[in-house]
Design a protein around this motif. Structure first.
Motif, PDB file in Angstrom:
ATOM      1  N   TYR A 189      44.084  21.049  19.123  1.00 54.69           N
ATOM      2  CA  TYR A 189      43.329  19.802  19.229  1.00 54.69           C
ATOM      3  C   TYR A 189      42.467  19.571  17.988  1.00 54.69           C
ATOM      4  O   TYR A 189      41.413  18.939  18.044  1.00 54.69           O
ATOM      5  CB  TYR A 189      42.442  19.847  20.476  1.00 54.69           C
ATOM      6  N   GLU A 211      42.162  15.779  16.596  1.00 50.87           N
ATOM      7  CA  GLU A 211      41.377  14.963  17.515  1.00 50.87           C
ATOM      8  C   GLU A 211      39.885  15.288  17.418  1.00 50.87           C
ATOM      9  O   GLU A 211      39.034  14.382  17.326  1.00 50.87           O
ATOM     10  CB  GLU A 211      41.873  15.171  18.950  1.00 50.87           C
ATOM     11  N   TYR A 262      46.402  10.326  24.845  1.00 48.27           N
ATOM     12  CA  TYR A 262      46.799  11.385  23.923  1.00 48.27           C
ATOM     13  C   TYR A 262      47.574  10.757  22.772  1.00 48.27           C
ATOM     14  O   TYR A 262      48.063   9.632  22.882  1.00 48.27           O
ATOM     15  CB  TYR A 262      47.659  12.458  24.615  1.00 48.27           C
TER      16      TYR A 262
END
Length: 350
Positions: free
Chosen positions: A32, A35, A113
């Protein structure tokens, strides 16, 4: 209630969020990562823009509603309020587009997502965004971000990095693009075309930065190679610069450069202003900006020269014009006066 809040605290938290974003991105392995990086980066933008408003004595809160808590501006609304306070040299329109594109990615990350193929483009957008923030901090708060960051990083990877420009154009082999990625890329292309149509600096939207490690034994394809082994005379590291085609690196004649600049701080950019700036800031002696043919009088300029000129402040331009006029005046005064010589006697008689 302090409707402005403390700009120093906002600024400190904004800088902390930015440094945390950079640190997260440079982790060798973390899930991740993209992000988290973009979420922190845009958090830094929001806090620093609010600090800009606060420093100028403006509120950072929406109008209070009855029986509801106070709410601070969103990033979009804060930018709308602060836009008139930002230096024109920052290329505010392109800067806004860069933030908007990153916000689209951030919103998908928070509420849904993202496709994994976004990484290459986000890398280029985010690098440009960090440069924009660096320049904003310098211009508004006289803060040098370089004092808080060490650039001694070790880039490692098992796969060759993807060129964002080739990726956008669809030329990168093996890089599949989902429909979401294609839509995002279309937004980048549309934003770039809009800025170009307005003769604005697209480098504030997206710029490609490359770090290359090359062996000194494989210098044929390198633009600049720095070797770690010193020459035999011990004078320093080996540096080999490859000569590039000026048709690609410096495609602009002076008239084309002037046209590319167009308007500079609301005034039509002309040859006189260009000559003053070129003299003051050494544009014609800087190989990055100017190429001169060794045969004839051909002189051409790079797009980097256009970007450099557009980033000059009104004060920079005025100073260059003033000093250039003074230089021309002194140079003219230094020329010897033309004396009237008496004619020879035979010419005088005739």
């Amino acid at each position: 209630m302090n409707y402005r809040s403390s700009y120093r605290k906002l600024l400190a938290n904004g800088k902390a969020a930015l440094l945390a974003a950079i640190e997260i991105y440079n982790k060798p392995r973390i899930d991740y990562r993209d992000e988290c990086f973009v979420i922190l980066l845009l958090n830094a933008w929001e806090l620093i823009i609010k600090a800009t408003l606060s420093k100028h004595g403006e509120t950072i809160f929406y109008k209070k509603r009855r029986n509801e808590p106070y709410r601070t501006y969103s990033l979009t609304d804060a930018l709308n309020k602060a836009e008139r306070l930002l230096p024109t040299t920052l290329g505010v329109r392109a800067l806004r587009m860069n933030v908007d594109l990153l916000s689209t990615y951030r919103d998908n990350a928070v509420h849904f997502y993202n496709a994994p193929q976004f990484g290459s483009v986000i890398y280029a957008l985010a690098q440009t965004s960090i440069v924009n923030l660096r320049d904003l901090l310098q211009a508004v708060f006289d803060m040098k971000l370089s004092e808080d960051i060490t650039w001694h990083l070790l880039p490692l990877g098992l796969d060759a990095p993807i060129d964002p420009i080739e990726y956008i154009s669809g030329k990168t082999s093996g890089a599949k693009q989902s429909s979401a990625v294609k839509q995002f890329l279309a937004q980048i292309v549309a934003s770039t075309q809009e800025l170009e149509s307005q003769s604005q600096d697209t480098s504030r939207l997206l710029t490609v930065f490359k770090v290359k490690l090359e062996s000194t034994k494989k210098i044929a394809n390198a633009d600049v190679v720095v070797g770690v082994q010193a020459p035999t005379d011990g004078t320093g590291p080996l540096v080999i610069s490859r000569t590039m085609d000026p048709n690609q690196t410096h495609p602009l004649r002076m008239t084309e450069l002037i046209a590319a600049v167009g308007q500079l701080h609301g005034v039509t950019f002309g040859s006189g202003t260009f000559q003053a700036i070129a003299w003051k800031y050494g544009i014609k002696s800087n190989a990055t900006f100017c190429w001169k043919s060794t045969v004839g009088q051909l002189v051409r300029y790079s797009h980097e020269a256009v970007t450099f000129i557009k980033r000059l402040t009104p004060g920079d331009v005025a100073l260059a014009q003033k000093e250039y006029r003074e230089r021309k005046r002194k140079k003219g005064a230094a020329q010897p006066a033309t004396a009237t010589l008496p004619l020879p006697e035979h010419q005088a008689a005739s």
